[in-house]
Design a protein around this motif. Structure first.
Motif, PDB file in Angstrom:
ATOM      1  N   UNK A  85     -96.849 -22.079 -21.358  1.00  0.00           N
ATOM      2  CA  UNK A  85     -97.548 -21.496 -20.211  1.00  0.00           C
ATOM      3  C   UNK A  85     -98.201 -20.202 -20.669  1.00  0.00           C
ATOM      4  N   UNK A  86     -99.487 -20.073 -20.429  1.00  0.00           N
ATOM      5  CA  UNK A  86    -100.226 -18.870 -20.812  1.00  0.00           C
ATOM      6  C   UNK A  86    -100.718 -18.162 -19.551  1.00  0.00           C
ATOM      7  N   UNK A  87    -100.389 -16.882 -19.436  1.00  0.00           N
ATOM      8  CA  UNK A  87    -100.779 -16.083 -18.268  1.00  0.00           C
ATOM      9  C   UNK A  87    -101.648 -14.939 -18.741  1.00  0.00           C
ATOM     10  N   UNK A  88    -102.868 -14.874 -18.223  1.00  0.00           N
ATOM     11  CA  UNK A  88    -103.802 -13.808 -18.584  1.00  0.00           C
ATOM     12  C   UNK A  88    -104.043 -12.917 -17.360  1.00  0.00           C
ATOM     13  N   UNK A 154    -109.185   3.450 -17.299  1.00  0.00           N
ATOM     14  CA  UNK A 154    -108.337   2.587 -18.122  1.00  0.00           C
ATOM     15  C   UNK A 154    -108.681   1.128 -17.897  1.00  0.00           C
ATOM     16  N   UNK A 155    -108.421   0.335 -18.923  1.00  0.00           N
ATOM     17  CA  UNK A 155    -108.664  -1.106 -18.855  1.00  0.00           C
ATOM     18  C   UNK A 155    -107.682  -1.801 -19.794  1.00  0.00           C
ATOM     19  N   UNK A 156    -107.114  -2.887 -19.325  1.00  0.00           N
ATOM     20  CA  UNK A 156    -106.172  -3.640 -20.145  1.00  0.00           C
ATOM     21  C   UNK A 156    -106.233  -5.114 -19.779  1.00  0.00           C
ATOM     22  N   UNK A 157    -106.551  -5.939 -20.747  1.00  0.00           N
ATOM     23  CA  UNK A 157    -106.487  -7.391 -20.592  1.00  0.00           C
ATOM     24  C   UNK A 157    -105.262  -7.864 -21.356  1.00  0.00           C
ATOM     25  N   UNK A 158    -104.333  -8.452 -20.652  1.00  0.00           N
ATOM     26  CA  UNK A 158    -103.061  -8.850 -21.243  1.00  0.00           C
ATOM     27  C   UNK A 158    -102.865 -10.355 -21.119  1.00  0.00           C
ATOM     28  N   UNK A 159    -102.442 -10.968 -22.210  1.00  0.00           N
ATOM     29  CA  UNK A 159    -102.132 -12.391 -22.214  1.00  0.00           C
ATOM     30  C   UNK A 159    -100.712 -12.583 -22.708  1.00  0.00           C
ATOM     31  N   UNK A 160     -99.921 -13.343 -21.933  1.00  0.00           N
ATOM     32  CA  UNK A 160     -98.546 -13.657 -22.307  1.00  0.00           C
ATOM     33  C   UNK A 160     -98.449 -15.173 -22.494  1.00  0.00           C
ATOM     34  N   UNK A 161     -98.258 -15.590 -23.737  1.00  0.00           N
ATOM     35  CA  UNK A 161     -98.146 -17.015 -24.063  1.00  0.00           C
ATOM     36  C   UNK A 161     -96.660 -17.358 -24.184  1.00  0.00           C
ATOM     37  N   UNK A 189    -104.602 -11.154  -9.475  1.00  0.00           N
ATOM     38  CA  UNK A 189    -105.424 -12.196 -10.079  1.00  0.00           C
ATOM     39  C   UNK A 189    -104.972 -12.523 -11.492  1.00  0.00           C
ATOM     40  N   UNK A 190    -104.940 -13.829 -11.803  1.00  0.00           N
ATOM     41  CA  UNK A 190    -104.504 -14.285 -13.114  1.00  0.00           C
ATOM     42  C   UNK A 190    -105.214 -15.572 -13.482  1.00  0.00           C
ATOM     43  N   UNK A 191    -105.384 -15.756 -14.782  1.00  0.00           N
ATOM     44  CA  UNK A 191    -105.847 -17.028 -15.338  1.00  0.00           C
ATOM     45  C   UNK A 191    -104.620 -17.666 -15.980  1.00  0.00           C
ATOM     46  N   UNK A 192    -104.300 -18.893 -15.583  1.00  0.00           N
ATOM     47  CA  UNK A 192    -103.083 -19.550 -16.071  1.00  0.00           C
ATOM     48  C   UNK A 192    -103.452 -20.884 -16.705  1.00  0.00           C
TER      49      UNK A 192
END
Length: 200
Positions: A85-88, A154-161, A189-192
């Motif tokens: 499962x990947x959560x962005x 600030x800006x942060x794009x985080x992806x947890x695989x 909001x998330x991209x999964x």
């Protein structure tokens, strides 16, 4: 002056032979769509002994809704187990909030990708990135969190695989329990994206 050269076969020079030309006509590559998205026209070389075809499910919405859509898609496709499962996430607050919950997931291995930047009140700027195991994130997390709290921008794009060592079973209520674990703090909001072997 030319006669001695002719006698020795040096002049006039013989024309160089034309190089042979090899032509190659590539065979057409397959193309199509996966989940209504165009696929590459170049087929990657895949060894069938090293990887299996996979079902992939994608959703983009507030995290709770996106996860619910993923479970529905997978069950509708008769998939019994999800492998990963990947959560962005796109909001820095969400990226930090979910960390404690991801760390507590049993029988999982999580890979983190962070790409971000911030600007201080004095105008100093820093771009940063992290790619690696969740267990090694601690020092980076502490530093970035402190700096972002004081940042003017600030800006942060985080992806947890998240890889499930024994798979995430879909036949019971394990997916819904996972949703409650990850969404108890109201992540936005998330991209999964989720993947599973066809053999499941």
């Amino acid at each position: 002056m030319t006669r001695p050269l002719c006698a020795k076969g040096i002049w006039p020079r013989s024309p160089a032979p034309s190089p042979s030309v090899i032509t190659y006509s590539p065979s057409p590559e397959p193309s199509g769509t996966v989940n209504d998205r165009p696929t590459s026209t170049i087929a990657p070389s895949v060894s069938p002994t090293l990887s299996l075809p996979q079902h992939t499910f994608v959703a983009e919405a507030p995290l709770r809704e996106a996860l619910t859509q993923i479970w529905e898609q997978a069950r509708a496709a008769n998939v019994k187990t999800l492998a990963s499962l990947e959560i962005r996430l796109y909001d820095p607050n969400d990226a930090f909030m979910i960390l404690a919950d991801v760390r507590q997931l049993p029988e999982t291995k999580t890979t983190v990708s962070w790409q971000g930047n911030y600007q201080t009140v004095a105008g100093s700027q820093l771009d940063f990135g992290y790619e690696g195991d969740l267990n090694d994130l601690g020092p980076v997390e502490d530093f970035v969190a402190a700096q972002m709290r004081a940042a003017s921008e600030k800006e942060l794009h985080a992806t947890y695989a998240i890889a499930f060592s024994k798979g995430l079973e879909l036949t019971g209520n394990a997916p819904e329990q996972l949703t409650e674990r990850l969404c108890r703090q109201g992540v936005g909001a998330a991209y999964v994206r989720a993947s599973a072997s066809i053999a499941t």
